[in-house]
Design a protein around this motif. Structure first.
Motif, PDB file in Angstrom:
ATOM      1  N   SER A  75      38.578  37.016  22.270  1.00 10.17           N
ATOM      2  CA  SER A  75      39.552  36.832  23.351  1.00 10.17           C
ATOM      3  C   SER A  75      40.391  35.582  23.123  1.00 10.17           C
ATOM      4  O   SER A  75      41.618  35.586  23.303  1.00 10.17           O
ATOM      5  N   SER A  92      43.009  36.212  20.434  1.00 14.27           N
ATOM      6  CA  SER A  92      44.206  36.912  20.915  1.00 14.27           C
ATOM      7  C   SER A  92      45.140  35.968  21.661  1.00 14.27           C
ATOM      8  O   SER A  92      46.366  36.001  21.464  1.00 14.27           O
ATOM      9  N   THR A  96      32.996  37.510  24.615  1.00 13.92           N
ATOM     10  CA  THR A  96      34.316  36.880  24.627  1.00 13.92           C
ATOM     11  C   THR A  96      34.323  35.471  24.064  1.00 13.92           C
ATOM     12  O   THR A  96      35.376  34.956  23.694  1.00 13.92           O
ATOM     13  N   TRP A 139      36.015  31.529  27.392  1.00 11.34           N
ATOM     14  CA  TRP A 139      36.797  32.497  28.146  1.00 11.34           C
ATOM     15  C   TRP A 139      36.322  32.582  29.595  1.00 11.34           C
ATOM     16  O   TRP A 139      36.969  33.194  30.438  1.00 11.34           O
TER      17      TRP A 139
END
Length: 347
Positions: A109, A112, A257, A261
């Motif tokens: 995560s 990204s 994650t 996160w």
């Protein structure tokens, strides 16, 4: 007509049980819902390097509640820090491009989000962003599904020994057998889980021995604390510990994650519980050669010490309670034996 009197204190006990269960359900809902609602980058450590005042300008603009920006002198220094697990990724800014260094295995995560950040910086500089995943998942499992799925077997690997061994070897006499059995099971099951992840599904890389030791420690932390709670407080202690690990430790582990996160407070709680520490240690050993595994390893060792300490305390109290009773039984047996010998001599 018979009347069954309610034992004194029943209403109070019932009230406490109901309130406790209601609080547990509310905590479970918060553990699952709130982190998901407020998920996103929270103080994710990233490195930035660039010529002149470029890196300083990016730090002033980006550094805040989402990103913890650290400045480096060269792109190689940023890449080295990412591989060592010191930062989750980084940006190397030049006049021609923006190189984005990511570690997908450390947290997909965050990867990204960092990629999107790099694209934004490149757009402002009217250049192109190039992504370099320096710590990826394995080619056979590029999304890290095997790593994520390992958490539940590790949690159940701590719950099942405490539950099953407690039924097979109950009471004070079986306490040490239960404790030894849990440690042996943790060693065998930890080696098996690591072997499946590395040689079966090919979901992790790195040293098998180091990874297996980490999984063993995680299972030992879970099983010993549950055994200790069960020995000291009975099934109430076991139920509380199991619910804490399953309903709170699982959603707050951050294994899928990455811990950054989750909101800061929730992430801290998750990393202090065995499931979260086990997941972080597994990730560190499997993809970062053990870098960053010191703190989660220490957390797990503390849980092992607490669990063993509770078990030994229960064992000591059990010996005290059974000691006088054993003496009475032995004395009674001796009296019966003397009476029998006396009767035999009279005959």
């Amino acid at each position: 007509m018979s009347h069954h009197a309610t034992p004194p204190g029943t209403g109070r006990k019932l009230t406490l049980v109901v309130l406790g269960l209601a609080g547990l359900i509310a905590a479970m809902l918060c553990a699952f819902a709130l982190p998901s609602l407020h998920s996103g980058p929270h103080h994710v450590p990233i490195g930035v390097t660039g010529p002149g005042q470029t890196a300083e300008a990016v730090k002033e603009k980006v550094d805040g509640p989402e990103w913890d920006v650290r400045l480096y002198k060269t792109p190689d220094a940023v890449e080295t820090a990412v591989k060592a697990g010191d930062i989750s990724g980084g940006l190397a800014i030049t006049a021609q491009s923006v190189d984005v260094y990511t570690a997908t295995a450390g947290g997909p995560s965050a990867t990204s989000a960092l990629t999107a950040l790099g694209d934004g910086v490149a757009e402002q500089n009217k250049t192109q962003a190039s992504v370099h995943d320096v710590v990826p998942f394995t080619d056979e499992d590029p999304r890290g599904a095997g790593l994520t799925s390992a958490l539940m077997p590790m949690i159940f690997g701590g719950i099942f020994p405490a539950l099953i061994l407690g039924n097979v070897f109950p009471g004070h006499r079986g306490l040490r057998v239960r404790l030894a059995g849990a440690l042996i099971f943790s060693a065998v099951a930890g080696a098996a889980v690591a072997a499946v992840l590395q040689f079966g599904t090919h979901s992790i890389d790195g040293s098998y021995g180091l990874t297996a030791l980490g999984v063993m420690l995680g299972m030992a932390a879970l099983s010993t604390i549950l055994l200790g709670l069960q020995a000291r407080f009975g099934m109430v202690g076991f139920a509380f510990g199991g619910a804490l690990m399953m309903l709170l430790g699982n959603p707050l582990s951050g294994l899928a994650t990455g811990p950054h996160w989750l909101p800061d407070g929730w992430a801290t709680v998750g990393q202090l519980l065995p499931p979260g520490a086990s997941g972080s240690l597994l990730r560190a050993n499997a993809f970062f050669d053990g870098a960053g595994g010191g703190l989660p390893g220490l957390v797990l060792m503390v849980w092992v010490v607490i669990g063993v300490g509770l078990a030994l305390l229960a064992d000591r109290r059990g010996r005290r309670s059974t000691g006088p009773r054993s003496k009475v039984v032995a004395a009674s047996a001796a009296v019966d034996a003397s009476h029998s010998e006396l009767a035999t001599s009279r005959e």
